[in-house]
Design an enzyme around this catalytic site. Structure first.
Site, mmCIF file in Angstrom:
data_model
loop_
_atom_site.group_PDB
_atom_site.id
_atom_site.type_symbol
_atom_site.label_atom_id
_atom_site.label_comp_id
_atom_site.label_asym_id
_atom_site.label_seq_id
_atom_site.Cartn_x
_atom_site.Cartn_y
_atom_site.Cartn_z
ATOM 1 N N LEU A 1 -0.882 8.697 -0.132
ATOM 2 C CA LEU A 1 -0.985 9.092 1.267
ATOM 3 C C LEU A 1 -2.420 8.984 1.762
ATOM 4 C CD1 LEU A 1 1.368 12.170 0.933
ATOM 5 C CD2 LEU A 1 1.928 9.946 1.914
ATOM 6 N N ARG A 2 -3.317 8.719 0.860
ATOM 7 C CA ARG A 2 -4.733 8.454 1.147
ATOM 8 C C ARG A 2 -5.498 9.649 1.694
ATOM 9 N NH1 ARG A 2 -5.474 4.607 -2.384
ATOM 10 N NH2 ARG A 2 -4.820 2.518 -1.745
ATOM 11 N N ASP B 1 5.155 2.504 -5.649
ATOM 12 C CA ASP B 1 3.723 2.485 -6.001
ATOM 13 C C ASP B 1 2.871 2.158 -4.768
ATOM 14 O OD1 ASP B 1 1.666 1.106 -8.666
ATOM 15 O OD2 ASP B 1 1.887 3.141 -7.905
#
Lengths: 318, 425, 164
Positions: free
Chosen positions: B64-65, B306
């Site tokens: 989700l950074r 991924d």
């Protein structure tokens, strides 16, 4: 699989990125065109007006004086304007991306980029992002390809041996790290050389190299037997680190070209080296300076071949 | 909110359902299957004619950074992308900046995610502090903060003594450990699978043994410690065979493969497309086919996306200079359907690999639609095909290796906790 | 219409006789590839020229590179004499726009400073786009619109002009 990036829809060469996938006809045309440029190089006025008004930019992200100078001479002999950009020193260190550099130069009316870069695939990358009218010549990208070197090596072989179909060629040395070797292998197999050998210890050979169409030898004596052309590759000093080789001395003993080993090849075999040479590491001085060595002529041919490549790529606006 | 999902074909592998059936949702739970309950008045009816209705997808790896990499993507955008892909629960790796090695960071992430539309977010905590592979994290505290497992993500522990102790410590509290098998030294410097294609392209290679050597170590340590191990992102055919054998010997291990590895191989690298640069690398054709078969026969338990959004600046570079990672949370369902088509896998089994099995691996509710369970539902049209394009991707990461490829499966609606969090226009 | 016309052998003889009175012992002939070289070879023998024959490939001097790219077959330029020491007769098969001759002269100047250059053309078909005129001609003809004239060499080595 995408259509080859190098060719136009009707099969003309638009970029020169790799010799892999080019037909024998295209390779032969480049060699034939280079013949005419040899004559130009031998007269007093070494220029022809063919590329007058065209701007050729040398984009060297990896420094090199020799290759860059050859391209510069070739471009000037075609009456093109040449701009040298040593990117390694300037823009990249300021964090400018490759694409930004290319865009800025396009805005300066470039017609051709000659690109050398430390990353395999860099020339492909640039060719995918340039404006349609710009041609890209790969002057060496990582370990992947050095097509003009491969071509000048083929030109040299053709000059001294006449034809390809009856030759045994041996490439000796660090094939794993060599873009020159890869380009040579593609050219030799495409042009119909029946036997291409690579001679190296296992630690200097790429995985599955046989699938490129070569026979592998670890024993140099066996590998050089009856060959017509010996191509020596440069061994970088760094190879001693990283546990691929123990020492330059042992390498020279096992894989260096000495007069004794040269005698195993055919009596009229020629010795080539893309340069620069490490005397006493991969090649003995007596061989490098000896009668079978064609290392110096290779350099002259390099200018003619690059003139041919530039002329064939620039032409009608795409 | 009372929902009526009408006219669809229900596939719920865990409960053995594979037939036309309506689904009724109330108060965030499955109220009934098939027959409308008495007095049920739907606030909204979803027309599922021609569609499959299945448990919402459970994706074992979605980056989700946040925190730290908001320039690549944000929580909002990625959770919406996940919902658009039919994903109702996801696990996010701890390789953020700072990494998820402190309870406060995990709580913040969970809090942020809870207040946004989109899937349930299950953080996987860092196994070692700062992911450095030296000192352990406070796994008990992190579990209380919401972590469901612990991992090193893409930075393997080189010190095997530390690895053994980390496994022992996690096993003390019965905590699962997720490990991607990779030997640091054998993989060092490589960017592509060490094979004839990388050799031809002059790309430094990562040999298959980089994975199998590490896998061998992990399996032996798993047997020794009794740890609950999940092997993340297998990429070689030998790995599939090793896991199959280990399971037969009773080792407590599960594993997953990324959807990318079911379809791509080194052959796809020839144009130096940096969207194909991710870890583990795509390998040979035989590896790809063996992984696809292993997922089919259940040796590999689940498939995940991924998902790793990377912004253009970091992808539009020569191959080896780009940042590794492929975007793909929206493509998990279509790529799974394509795998099922190509390998003759019954649709129910395919859905099982992206719903029930990953839910089991995560140890969370979901992955099935029994009456009374939480209403996490995906409604999709299995027959319509679409072409992947950067315009239609909702993730901020447009870095997918499947650009311009036609895939089957379009999500019509995604229900999370009884809310209609995504509806196709 | 693929008719041989006019009689090529006659034209060659006309050209020979036009040049003969203007020869000097040092005259050098330079033929322009490809048709001009065939004509020059014929002239060289018929006139008994002592200086070795020169051949010129103008591919690198053409003015249409940007439109058409490099010609598929580049032949070589061989000038086995010093351009400064010989009066040169440039030889081409068909003289049309004059651009080929302009390119040929530019190329000759890159080999040295020619003492003099005269132009011999087997056929002058008019249509000049540059101020260039032949000194010696086999024949001046007018072609109908859309027609081309071309010199060909058959297996026996005979030269034939064809209108297409």
């Amino acid at each position: 699989m995408t259509r080859s990036l190098q060719l136009t829809a009707d099969g003309q060469l638009k970029h020169l990125l790799t010799l892999d996938g080019l037909s024998p006809a295209i390779l032969t045309r480049i060699l034939d065109t280079a013949e005419s440029f040899i004559d130009v190089g031998e007269r007093e006025v070494k220029k022809v007006p063919l590329l007058r008004g065209k701007a050729i930019f040398n984009l060297f992200f990896e420094p090199s004086t020799r290759t860059r100078t050859t391209f510069e001479i070739a471009a000037k002999r075609l009456s093109a304007d040449v701009v040298n950009l040593n990117i390694a020193a300037s823009a990249q260190s300021k964090g400018e991306t490759v694409l930004d550099t290319v865009s800025n130069l396009t805005a300066m009316h470039a017609d051709m980029f000659i690109v050398r870069h430390a990353q395999s695939g860099a020339a492909h990358f640039i060719a995918q992002h340039v404006e349609p009218h710009i041609s890209v010549v790969n002057a060496g990208d990582g370990r992947h390809a050095h097509p003009t070197q491969g071509l000048l090596d083929m030109f040299t072989i053709r000059r001294y041996k006449g034809a390809f179909h009856n030759l045994r060629v041996a490439i000796v040395g660090d094939v794993l790290h060599s873009r020159v070797a890869r380009s040579q292998i593609h050219a030799l197999t495409t042009l119909g050389v029946p036997e291409v050998r690579v001679i190296a210890p296992r630690t200097l050979l790429p995985t599955g190299v046989e699938q490129m169409g070569v026979h592998v030898f670890h024993d140099m004596q066996a590998g050089l037997k009856d060959v017509d052309v010996i191509i020596m590759l440069r061994l970088q000093n760094e190879r001693m680190k990283g546990a691929r080789l123990p020492s330059a001395q042992e390498y020279f003993k096992q894989y260096g070209l000495t007069p004794e080993k040269l005698a195993l090849a055919k009596p009229d075999a020629i010795v080539m080296h893309p340069g620069p040479m490490n005397r006493g590491v991969e090649i003995d001085s007596e061989v490098a300076d000896g009668p079978q060595s064609v290392i110096l002529p290779q350099v002259t041919y390099g200018i003619a071949v690059r003139m041919a490549v530039m002329s064939l790529l620039m032409g009608p606006a795409q | 909110m009372k929902l009526h999902i009408k006219g669809g074909h229900l596939i719920d592998p865990m409960n053995g359902i594979d037939r036309p059936a309506d689904v009724f949702v109330a108060a965030g739970k499955i109220a009934a299957i098939g027959q409308m309950p008495d007095g049920f008045h739907a606030n909204k009816t979803i027309n599922a004619a021609g569609c499959i209705v299945c448990p919402g997808l459970v994706d074992l790896s979605v980056r989700l950074r946040e925190p730290g990499f908001e320039y690549k993507a944000t929580l909002e955008s990625e959770m919406l992308a996940a919902a658009a892909g039919g994903v109702t629960s996801l696990a996010c790796p701890p390789d953020t900046d700072p990494p998820l090695d402190e309870p406060g960071l995990v709580e913040m992430l969970k809090f942020r995610a809870r207040n946004l539309p989109g899937p349930r977010v299950y953080p996987i905590g860092a196994l070692t502090q700062k992911m450095k592979g030296e000192a352990l994290t406070e796994m008990a505290e992190l579990t209380e903060a919401g972590c469901v497992a612990f991992t090193q993500a893409d930075t393997p522990i080189t010190d095997t003594q530390v690895l053994l102790r980390a496994l022992d410590y996690a096993t003390t509290f019965n905590l699962p450990v997720w490990l991607r098998p990779q030997d640091f030294y054998l993989a060092r410097g490589g960017v592509a699978h060490d094979g004839p294609v990388a050799s031809r392209l002059g790309l430094p290679g990562i040999p298959a043994v980089a994975e199998t050597v590490a896998l061998s170590t992990i399996l032996l340590l798993a047997r020794q410690t009794g740890a609950r191990i999940h092997l993340a992102r297998l990429s070689t055919r030998e790995s599939a065979a090793m896991v199959r054998a280990a399971k037969l010997q009773g080792v407590n291990v599960t594993c997953d493969v990324s959807a990318n590895h079911l379809h791509l191989s080194e052959i796809d690298l020839t144009s130096f497309n940096s969207n194909l640069y991710f870890m583990p690398p795509v390998r040979g054709l035989r590896d790809r086919d063996a992984l696809a078969e292993a997922l089919k026969d259940g040796s590999i338990d689940a498939v995940c996306s991924d998902h790793a959004p990377v912004d253009d600046n970091e992808k539009q570079l020569p191959f080896g200079e780009a940042s590794p990672g492929a975007s793909g949370v929206e493509l998990l369902l279509p790529l799974t359907l394509k795998w099922a088509e190509e390998h003759g896998v019954p649709l129910s089994d395919a859905i099982d690999r992206i719903t029930w099995k990953p839910a089991q691996i995560l140890g969370v509710p979901g992955g099935q639609l029994g009456v009374g369970s939480c209403a996490d539902i995906c409604v999709f049209d299995p027959r319509t095909r679409f072409t992947v394009s950067s315009k239609t991707l909702k993730s901020q990461g447009k870095n997918t290796p499947f650009l311009d490829i036609e895939l089957p499966g379009v999500v019509k609606a995604t229900v999370i906790d009884g809310h209609l969090d995504y509806e196709a226009i | 219409m693929n008719a041989p016309l006019p009689d090529t052998a006659t034209l060659l003889n006309t050209l020979v006789e036009a040049i003969r009175p203007n020869l000097s012992p040092e005259t050098a002939l330079v033929g322009i590839h490809t048709g001009g070289v065939w004509v020059a070879e014929w002239l060289h023998q018929a006139l008994g020229i002592k200086t070795p024959l020169g051949t010129l490939d103008i591919s690198f001097y053409r003015d249409d590179f940007s439109q058409r790219g490099l010609h598929p077959e580049v032949k070589t330029t061989q000038l086995p004499f010093n351009v400064e020491d010989h009066p040169i007769i440039l030889v081409d098969d068909v003289l049309y726009t004059g651009r080929t001759i302009r390119a040929a002269m530019n190329e000759l100047f890159d080999y040295g400073r020619p003492g003099s250059i005269h132009l011999a053309a087997l056929v002058d078909r008019g249509g000049r786009q540059l101020p260039i005129q032949p000194d010696f001609t086999g024949a001046k003809i007018e072609l109908p619109a859309g027609k081309n004239i071309q010199l060909q060499r058959n297996e026996q080595g005979n030269l034939i002009l064809l209108i297409q």
